[in-house]
Design a protein around this motif. Structure first.
Motif, PDB file in Angstrom:
ATOM      1  N   GLU A   1       0.848  -1.186   0.000  1.00 49.79           N
ATOM      2  CA  GLU A   1       0.000   0.000   0.000  1.00 49.79           C
ATOM      3  C   GLU A   1       0.889   1.243   0.000  1.00 49.79           C
ATOM      4  OE1 GLU A   1      -3.184  -0.226  -0.300  1.00 49.79           O
ATOM      5  OE2 GLU A   1      -3.402  -2.376   0.044  1.00 49.79           O
ATOM      6  N   THR A   2       0.657   2.121  -0.978  1.00 50.96           N
ATOM      7  CA  THR A   2       1.468   3.336  -1.089  1.00 50.96           C
ATOM      8  C   THR A   2       0.559   4.548  -1.287  1.00 50.96           C
ATOM      9  OG1 THR A   2       1.727   3.534  -3.492  1.00 50.96           O
ATOM     10  CG2 THR A   2       3.124   1.899  -2.379  1.00 50.96           C
ATOM     11  N   ALA A   3       1.163   5.713  -1.278  1.00 44.35           N
ATOM     12  CA  ALA A   3       0.403   6.944  -1.474  1.00 44.35           C
ATOM     13  C   ALA A   3      -0.123   7.078  -2.900  1.00 44.35           C
ATOM     14  CB  ALA A   3       1.275   8.151  -1.136  1.00 44.35           C
ATOM     15  N   VAL A   4       0.405   6.279  -3.837  1.00 51.14           N
ATOM     16  CA  VAL A   4      -0.032   6.376  -5.232  1.00 51.14           C
ATOM     17  C   VAL A   4      -0.788   5.135  -5.688  1.00 51.14           C
ATOM     18  CG1 VAL A   4       1.786   7.996  -5.885  1.00 51.14           C
ATOM     19  CG2 VAL A   4       2.206   5.528  -6.058  1.00 51.14           C
TER      20      VAL A   4
ATOM     21  N   VAL B   1      14.961 -12.107   9.631  1.00 48.12           N
ATOM     22  CA  VAL B   1      15.473 -10.819  10.103  1.00 48.12           C
ATOM     23  C   VAL B   1      16.492 -10.276   9.097  1.00 48.12           C
ATOM     24  CG1 VAL B   1      16.625  -9.585  11.960  1.00 48.12           C
ATOM     25  CG2 VAL B   1      15.170 -11.558  12.493  1.00 48.12           C
ATOM     26  N   PRO B   2      16.126  -9.328   8.266  1.00 44.43           N
ATOM     27  CA  PRO B   2      17.072  -8.757   7.311  1.00 44.43           C
ATOM     28  C   PRO B   2      18.173  -7.970   8.024  1.00 44.43           C
ATOM     29  CG  PRO B   2      14.797  -8.273   6.692  1.00 44.43           C
ATOM     30  CD  PRO B   2      14.775  -8.777   8.099  1.00 44.43           C
ATOM     31  N   GLU B   3      19.413  -8.218   7.646  1.00 47.30           N
ATOM     32  CA  GLU B   3      20.546  -7.525   8.241  1.00 47.30           C
ATOM     33  C   GLU B   3      21.197  -6.547   7.272  1.00 47.30           C
ATOM     34  OE1 GLU B   3      23.030 -10.765   9.318  1.00 47.30           O
ATOM     35  OE2 GLU B   3      21.813 -11.367  11.045  1.00 47.30           O
ATOM     36  N   ARG B   4      20.816  -6.646   5.999  1.00 47.40           N
ATOM     37  CA  ARG B   4      21.390  -5.776   4.977  1.00 47.40           C
ATOM     38  C   ARG B   4      20.290  -4.917   4.363  1.00 47.40           C
ATOM     39  NH1 ARG B   4      26.558  -6.987   3.269  1.00 47.40           N
ATOM     40  NH2 ARG B   4      27.469  -8.901   4.046  1.00 47.40           N
ATOM     41  N   TRP B   5      20.695  -3.958   3.529  1.00 43.48           N
ATOM     42  CA  TRP B   5      19.719  -3.076   2.908  1.00 43.48           C
ATOM     43  C   TRP B   5      18.849  -3.853   1.922  1.00 43.48           C
ATOM     44  CZ3 TRP B   5      24.000   1.073   1.932  1.00 43.48           C
ATOM     45  CH2 TRP B   5      24.213   1.774   3.119  1.00 43.48           C
ATOM     46  N   PRO B   6      17.576  -3.490   1.797  1.00 42.32           N
ATOM     47  CA  PRO B   6      16.647  -4.220   0.931  1.00 42.32           C
ATOM     48  C   PRO B   6      16.874  -3.932  -0.545  1.00 42.32           C
ATOM     49  CG  PRO B   6      15.562  -2.310   1.878  1.00 42.32           C
ATOM     50  CD  PRO B   6      16.925  -2.385   2.518  1.00 42.32           C
ATOM     51  N   ALA B   7      16.180  -4.712  -1.387  1.00 39.57           N
ATOM     52  CA  ALA B   7      16.292  -4.546  -2.832  1.00 39.57           C
ATOM     53  C   ALA B   7      14.906  -4.528  -3.459  1.00 39.57           C
ATOM     54  CB  ALA B   7      17.124  -5.674  -3.439  1.00 39.57           C
TER      55      ALA B   7
ATOM     56  N   ILE C   1       9.445   0.373   0.972  1.00 42.11           N
ATOM     57  CA  ILE C   1      10.252  -0.822   1.247  1.00 42.11           C
ATOM     58  C   ILE C   1      11.431  -0.499   2.157  1.00 42.11           C
ATOM     59  CG2 ILE C   1      11.780  -2.531   0.171  1.00 42.11           C
ATOM     60  CD1 ILE C   1       9.886  -2.316  -2.300  1.00 42.11           C
ATOM     61  N   GLY C   2      12.083   0.627   1.915  1.00 42.60           N
ATOM     62  CA  GLY C   2      13.271   0.973   2.683  1.00 42.60           C
ATOM     63  C   GLY C   2      13.004   1.817   3.906  1.00 42.60           C
TER      64      GLY C   2
ATOM     65  N   VAL D   1      17.994   1.685  -0.670  1.00 43.68           N
ATOM     66  CA  VAL D   1      17.427   0.504  -1.316  1.00 43.68           C
ATOM     67  C   VAL D   1      18.233   0.204  -2.577  1.00 43.68           C
ATOM     68  CG1 VAL D   1      15.399  -0.442  -2.490  1.00 43.68           C
ATOM     69  CG2 VAL D   1      15.099   0.968  -0.447  1.00 43.68           C
ATOM     70  N   HIS D   2      18.556  -1.069  -2.780  1.00 45.81           N
ATOM     71  CA  HIS D   2      19.170  -1.490  -4.039  1.00 45.81           C
ATOM     72  C   HIS D   2      18.079  -1.579  -5.097  1.00 45.81           C
ATOM     73  CE1 HIS D   2      23.023  -2.485  -2.155  1.00 45.81           C
ATOM     74  NE2 HIS D   2      22.353  -3.112  -1.195  1.00 45.81           N
TER      75      HIS D   2
END
Length: 290
Positions: free
Chosen positions: A19-22, A36-42, A105-106, A111-112
């Motif tokens: 769900e986003t503003a657009v 548990v993510p430990e690195r930046w998302p993609a 997401i980030g 974010v990658h």
């Protein structure tokens, strides 16, 4: 046309809606086994006639490196609805969607970003506009400007036939015969048909026009300080490999050629593609603060 290797979701991969503003976007999300993510998302963005499913074969492997990985359907693609306004499907408008998705997401952090084919033209808009801090940017089987060669010819045929004959013509004259000739399994052919007819016809027409008329924005992209990777198959039948190699040189970007692959490395050589992305992402994170 990309043909997903399989459609059953691997462990750790789930369908969800963002769900986003657009608007609401259909997505596939992969998380590390630990959850548990430990690195930046993609964020992974597909090509013109593709969808989030084109990344199924790489999602689990990419997440195993310790990050959340999200593939989306763009506006008007497959399971993401879109309006009948052609202006909603320009590269700039779709690039704005990418900015918004990356923020969601980030959570405002790096974010990658990966754009495949037409998705590369869309995602570079988000990189150039400077509104989002991207950890890295990957152009996968994408080029500096409008597409050329056999895919350009197919696109121009689509532009002529879509208004009069609709998506039926694309399926029966091109996509179905290509799939049958390649020996694609029946269940995958059924998926490809379902996916095509779920697309917005207005969106398909407008996006085809965009990929046939995209300007070269490489010079603007060089002004953005973001680690960049150009990745493509050695037999790419979209933008010629030589063109993509030259683009990488102009961008001062890393360049990876995937052996044995054509226009869809994430489908045709998933392990090689996932390994290249993971290495590039990890290296980018060591070079950036935060």
């Amino acid at each position: 046309m990309s043909t997903p290797r399989f459609l059953t979701l691997p462990p750790g991969v789930r369908s969800r809606y963002l769900e986003t503003a657009v608007g609401t976007f259909a997505a596939l999300e992969a998380l590390p086994v630990s959850g548990v993510p430990e690195r930046w998302p993609a964020l992974l963005v597909p090509g013109l006639t593709g969808s989030k499913e084109d990344f199924i074969a790489v999602l689990q492997t990419l997440a195993q490196s310790g990050r959340q990985v999200v593939a989306v359907d763009m506006r008007g693609q497959f399971e993401t609805s879109g309006p009948d306004d052609p202006g909603a499907y320009t590269c700039a408008a779709l690039g704005n969607d990418v900015d918004v998705l990356a923020h969601v997401i980030g959570h405002g952090g790096p974010v990658h970003l990966v754009g495949h084919s037409f998705g590369g033209l869309v995602t570079r808009e988000a990189v150039i506009d400077g509104r989002t801090r991207f950890a890295s940017f990957t152009l996968m089987s994408s080029g500096p400007s409008s597409i050329v060669g056999p895919r350009e010819r197919a696109g121009r045929i689509m532009m002529k036939e879509l208004p009069e004959f609709g998506l039926e013509s694309i399926w029966h004259t091109r996509m179905e015969p290509e799939a049958l000739a390649a020996g694609v399994p029946d269940e995958i052919i059924a998926f490809l048909r379902k996916r095509l007819f779920a697309n917005s016809q207005t969106g398909m027409f407008a996006m085809t026009g965009e990929v046939l008329s995209a300007p070269d924005r490489s010079e603007e992209l060089t002004q953005v300080e973001v680690p960049t990777l150009v990745l493509y198959g050695e037999h790419d039948d979209g933008w010629p490999p030589k063109t993509q190699s030259e683009m990488a040189r102009r961008l001062n970007a890393e360049c990876v050629v995937v052996p044995g692959s054509a226009h869809s490395p994430a489908v045709e050589a998933p392990e090689t593609t996932a390994a290249a992305l993971t290495r590039f992402w990890n290296a980018a994170e060591t070079r950036l603060p935060g």
